[in-house]
Design an enzyme around this catalytic site. Structure first.
Site, PDB file in Angstrom:
ATOM      1  CG  ASP A  13      -8.266 -52.540  13.980  1.00 43.67           C
ATOM      2  OD1 ASP A  13      -8.510 -53.465  13.194  1.00 43.67           O
ATOM      3  OD2 ASP A  13      -7.867 -51.414  13.612  1.00 43.67           O
ATOM      4  CD  GLU A  14     -13.927 -52.927  17.701  1.00 47.99           C
ATOM      5  OE1 GLU A  14     -13.647 -53.811  16.853  1.00 47.99           O
ATOM      6  OE2 GLU A  14     -14.627 -51.928  17.430  1.00 47.99           O
ATOM      7  CE  LYS A  16     -14.211 -56.400  13.937  1.00 46.39           C
ATOM      8  NZ  LYS A  16     -13.336 -55.315  14.400  1.00 46.39           N
ATOM      9  CE  LYS A  18      -8.332 -64.052  22.964  1.00 45.86           C
ATOM     10  NZ  LYS A  18      -7.414 -63.896  24.064  1.00 45.86           N
ATOM     11  N   GLY A  40      -8.991 -56.585   9.002  1.00 44.10           N
ATOM     12  CA  GLY A  40      -7.813 -57.386   9.322  1.00 44.10           C
ATOM     13  C   GLY A  40      -8.076 -58.027  10.668  1.00 44.10           C
ATOM     14  CG  HIS A  41     -11.176 -59.843  11.489  1.00 42.85           C
ATOM     15  ND1 HIS A  41     -12.453 -60.275  11.269  1.00 42.85           N
ATOM     16  CD2 HIS A  41     -11.238 -58.488  11.443  1.00 42.85           C
ATOM     17  CE1 HIS A  41     -13.255 -59.228  11.097  1.00 42.85           C
ATOM     18  NE2 HIS A  41     -12.531 -58.138  11.195  1.00 42.85           N
ATOM     19  CD  GLN A 225     -15.063 -52.912   8.080  1.00 41.39           C
ATOM     20  OE1 GLN A 225     -16.162 -53.283   7.735  1.00 41.39           O
ATOM     21  NE2 GLN A 225     -13.972 -53.479   7.602  1.00 41.39           N
ATOM     22  CB  THR A 415      -5.807 -61.402  30.174  1.00 41.11           C
ATOM     23  OG1 THR A 415      -5.750 -62.833  30.080  1.00 41.11           O
ATOM     24  CG2 THR A 415      -6.976 -60.990  31.038  1.00 41.11           C
TER      25      THR A 415
HETATM   26  P1  GDP Z   1     -10.142 -57.222  14.855  1.00 37.22           P
HETATM   27  O1  GDP Z   1     -10.023 -56.432  13.593  1.00 37.22           O
HETATM   28  O2  GDP Z   1     -11.253 -56.733  15.726  1.00 37.22           O
HETATM   29  O3  GDP Z   1     -10.188 -58.710  14.638  1.00 37.22           O
HETATM   30  O4  GDP Z   1      -8.794 -56.925  15.684  1.00 37.22           O
HETATM   31  P2  GDP Z   1      -7.303 -56.940  15.097  1.00 37.22           P
HETATM   32  O5  GDP Z   1      -6.883 -58.345  14.902  1.00 37.22           O
HETATM   33  O6  GDP Z   1      -7.169 -56.005  13.952  1.00 37.22           O
HETATM   34  O7  GDP Z   1      -6.526 -56.242  16.293  1.00 37.22           O
HETATM   35  C1  GDP Z   1      -6.509 -56.774  17.563  1.00 37.22           C
HETATM   36  C2  GDP Z   1      -5.042 -57.058  17.947  1.00 37.22           C
HETATM   37  O8  GDP Z   1      -4.951 -57.282  19.330  1.00 37.22           O
HETATM   38  C3  GDP Z   1      -4.499 -58.320  17.295  1.00 37.22           C
HETATM   39  O9  GDP Z   1      -3.130 -58.153  17.065  1.00 37.22           O
HETATM   40  C4  GDP Z   1      -4.735 -59.395  18.353  1.00 37.22           C
HETATM   41  O10 GDP Z   1      -3.815 -60.471  18.260  1.00 37.22           O
HETATM   42  C5  GDP Z   1      -4.511 -58.616  19.610  1.00 37.22           C
HETATM   43  N1  GDP Z   1      -5.298 -59.030  20.780  1.00 37.22           N
HETATM   44  C6  GDP Z   1      -6.564 -59.514  20.827  1.00 37.22           C
HETATM   45  N2  GDP Z   1      -6.959 -59.680  22.116  1.00 37.22           N
HETATM   46  C7  GDP Z   1      -5.906 -59.284  22.872  1.00 37.22           C
HETATM   47  C8  GDP Z   1      -5.702 -59.179  24.280  1.00 37.22           C
HETATM   48  O11 GDP Z   1      -6.567 -59.467  25.106  1.00 37.22           O
HETATM   49  N3  GDP Z   1      -4.476 -58.716  24.691  1.00 37.22           N
HETATM   50  C9  GDP Z   1      -3.505 -58.348  23.830  1.00 37.22           C
HETATM   51  N4  GDP Z   1      -2.355 -57.913  24.317  1.00 37.22           N
HETATM   52  N5  GDP Z   1      -3.662 -58.439  22.504  1.00 37.22           N
HETATM   53  C10 GDP Z   1      -4.859 -58.886  22.034  1.00 37.22           C
HETATM   54  P1  IMO Z   2     -11.479 -54.512  11.250  1.00 39.71           P
HETATM   55  O1  IMO Z   2     -12.532 -55.480  10.764  1.00 39.71           O
HETATM   56  C1  IMO Z   2     -10.230 -50.350  11.697  1.00 39.71           C
HETATM   57  C2  IMO Z   2     -11.459 -47.589   8.532  1.00 39.71           C
HETATM   58  C3  IMO Z   2     -10.387 -46.990   7.659  1.00 39.71           C
HETATM   59  C4  IMO Z   2     -11.010 -45.633   7.366  1.00 39.71           C
HETATM   60  C5  IMO Z   2     -12.498 -45.971   7.219  1.00 39.71           C
HETATM   61  C6  IMO Z   2     -12.969 -46.149   5.783  1.00 39.71           C
HETATM   62  O2  IMO Z   2     -10.097 -55.056  11.208  1.00 39.71           O
HETATM   63  O3  IMO Z   2     -11.851 -53.962  12.586  1.00 39.71           O
HETATM   64  P2  IMO Z   2     -12.654 -48.083   3.984  1.00 39.71           P
HETATM   65  O4  IMO Z   2     -11.412 -48.650   3.358  1.00 39.71           O
HETATM   66  O5  IMO Z   2     -13.473 -49.088   4.711  1.00 39.71           O
HETATM   67  O6  IMO Z   2     -13.457 -47.262   3.033  1.00 39.71           O
HETATM   68  O7  IMO Z   2     -12.104 -47.032   5.089  1.00 39.71           O
HETATM   69  O8  IMO Z   2     -12.685 -47.177   7.934  1.00 39.71           O
HETATM   70  N1  IMO Z   2     -11.463 -49.071   8.584  1.00 39.71           N
HETATM   71  C7  IMO Z   2     -11.060 -49.775   9.647  1.00 39.71           C
HETATM   72  N2  IMO Z   2     -10.503 -49.375  10.812  1.00 39.71           N
HETATM   73  N3  IMO Z   2     -10.495 -51.671  11.485  1.00 39.71           N
HETATM   74  C8  IMO Z   2     -11.074 -52.079  10.338  1.00 39.71           C
HETATM   75  O9  IMO Z   2     -11.507 -53.340  10.152  1.00 39.71           O
HETATM   76  C9  IMO Z   2     -11.347 -51.124   9.338  1.00 39.71           C
HETATM   77  N4  IMO Z   2     -11.892 -51.178   8.093  1.00 39.71           N
HETATM   78  C10 IMO Z   2     -11.979 -49.917   7.650  1.00 39.71           C
HETATM   79  O10 IMO Z   2      -9.176 -46.862   8.347  1.00 39.71           O
HETATM   80  O11 IMO Z   2     -10.874 -44.787   8.469  1.00 39.71           O
HETATM   81 MG    MG Z   3      -8.590 -55.377  12.512  1.00 39.04          MG
END
Ligand code: GDP
Ligand code: IMO
Ligand code: MG
Length: 430
Positions: A13-14, A16, A18, A40-41, A225, A415
């Site tokens: 959830d860093e 990626k 975006k 979840g991206h 992940q 940002t």
């Molecule tokens: P991923 O799994 O690495 O693709 O990240 P996620 O989509 O799960 O979580 C990142 C969240 O932060 C999403 O809701 C994005 O829309 C949001 N996001 C991404 N970059 C930024 C940023 O620079 N600032 C803010 N406020 N939100 C961001």
């Molecule tokens: P993205 O791609 C954050 C975590 C789960 C749990 C562990 C194992 O959006 O960054 P699993 O269902 O894979 O066997 O669960 O990994 N986990 C994530 N945490 N972002 C994810 O994906 C994740 N996918 C799995 O919460 O701790």
């Molecule tokens: Mg995610």
């Protein structure tokens, strides 16, 4: 021509999704190489939000080849649902431009049930999985009994494998987990119905990538992940069941490691984690709540609250090493806007010694205390900043500090969630 691998450097959830969307402009093909619909991206394009779980985040751009590699575990029902959901959002998933590897292993309904039953059995010691059946599907792959996408095209082979797998898994479900069992006929009929829908998408993805490379095209490898969730290099056993680090981009998509040119680590300006396991910089206080609220730190897949804490340089140094990072995209800097003082974990302390590198034993990590350095906050909004010159000196100092602590330069700065709220300081494709 260059190819770029995108990986998460923390616990997922860093941001990626975006950055994949942003950089797809410069790629011809985007390929997912591991994980499944546990991911979840999220992309936000001019205010419109898209959440992708299985299909590469490049899908929103027209005329890009989007691929699911052999290293991904595919739930056919989840894939069909995502194709339909995208169509509702106005994104057509065309079978000329979207392909799934014939070698990808399937997540079957009994994998989901096993995932849930195991977590229940573990009780307090549970991993906190997404409950999507990811672990059990990867186990079947390693056990050499997995059902693959190509089996959907051969009813006889599919039936034989399903019968074998069910005999084993139903026995375990009934006798070990005391859970519900599955009917062969019901799974067969439902899967064959889905096979007809998915057949046009099934291809040899490794070959497609090979051809793309020969034609001088650029590939973007989309990781899911994060490094600390890697089945070997992460906080085992509180990890996912695949290798999330960059080396797996080659194995999970069917190209050789010489095809990986730039490894871009996506790094959040603070730390979050979903599920159980050690997280040294976790904050159970008002600052943790602030990061959670301002950063909207709620899981895009399961809706669970993410644990929040300060930036941990030990984690990202570990990611720099295990991925061989070329550069970083630093995301969510704006979430720190209002904070008076920022803390950065530079090392850990345990029994009076200073630990600079990630302990290889997670039970040791569990006992480590973070050593912090304080930095002044900038107390102003970064959301409209367009270039480094627009940044307050404190924000620039924070970036330089993270670069110094991790030994990796920041090539992209984010940002805000929108595609436009990004500074590309150095394009990894050029
Ligand atoms: P991923 O799994 O690495 O693709 O990240 P996620 O989509 O799960 O979580 C990142 C969240 O932060 C999403 O809701 C994005 O829309 C949001 N996001 C991404 N970059 C930024 C940023 O620079 N600032 C803010 N406020 N939100 C961001
Ligand atoms: P993205 O791609 C954050 C975590 C789960 C749990 C562990 C194992 O959006 O960054 P699993 O269902 O894979 O066997 O669960 O990994 N986990 C994530 N945490 N972002 C994810 O994906 C994740 N996918 C799995 O919460 O701790
Ligand atoms: Mg995610």
């Amino acid at each position: 021509m260059s190819n770029v691998v995108i990986v998460g450097t923390q616990w997922g959830d860093e941001g990626k999704g975006k950055i994949v969307d942003l950089l797809t402009e410069f790629a011809d093909a985007v390929v997912r190489f591991q994980g499944g619909h546990n991911a979840g991206h999220t992309l936000v394009i001019q205010g419109k939000k898209y959440v992708l779980h299985l299909i590469p985040s490049g899908i929103v751009r027209a005329n890009k080849l989007c691929l699911i590699g052999n290293g991904v575990v595919v739930d056919p029902g989840a894939l069909i649902e995502e194709i339909q959901h995208l169509a509702e959002l106005g994104v057509a998933v065309n079978s000329n431009l979207f392909k799934v590897s014939a070698q990808a292993n399937l997540i079957m309904p009994y994998h989901r049930e096993l995932d849930i039953a195991r977590e229940k059995r573990k009780g307090k010691g549970k991993i906190g999985t997404t409950g999507r059946g990811i672990g059990p599907a990867y186990e079947d792959r390693a056990a050499r009994r997995g059902i693959r996408m190509s089996d959907l095209l051969n009813r006889q082979i599919f039936e034989a494998k399903l019968r074998d797998n069910l005999a084993y898994h139903n026995f375990m479900l009934e006798n070990f987990y005391n859970a519900a069992t599955f009917s062969f006929e019901a799974i067969r009929d439902e899967t064959m119905r889905m096979a007809a829908v998915l057949a046009p998408y099934i291809e040899d993805v490794g070959q497609l990538l090979h051809q793309a490379t020969r034609n001088g095209q650029c590939i973007l490898f989309e990781g899911a992940q994060g490094t600390m969730l890697d089945v070997e290099h992460g906080t085992y056993p509180f990890v996912t069941s695949s290798n999330t680090v960059a080396g797996n981009a080659a194995i999970g998509s069917g190209v050789g490691p010489t095809a990986l040119h730039h490894v871009l680590g996506i790094t959040k300006a603070y730390t979050t984690r979903v599920g159980s396991g050690p997280m040294p910089t976790e904050l159970n206080d008002s600052i943790g709540e602030h990061l959670s609220r301002v950063g909207h730190e709620v899981g895009a897949t399961t809706g669970r609250a993410r644990r929040c804490g300060w930036f941990d340089a030990v984690v990202v140094r570990h990611a720099a090493r295990t991925n061989g990072l070329t550069s970083m995209a630093l995301t969510k800097m704006d979430v720190l806007d209002e904070l008076e003082t920022l803390r950065v974990c530079v090392a850990y302390e345990r029994n009076g010694s200073r630990i600079k590198d990630m302990p290889s034993d997670p039970s040791v990590l569990e006992m480590c205390e973070p050593i912090y350095e304080n930095l002044p906050g900038w107390k102003t909004s970064l959301s409209q900043a367009k270039c480094l010159e627009d940044l307050p000196p404190e924000a620039l100092a924070y970036i330089r500090k993270l670069e110094e602590l991790t030994g990796v330069r920041v090539s992209i700065l984010s940002t805000g969630p929108d595609r436009d709220q990004t500074m590309v300081l150095e394009n990894p494709f050029l």
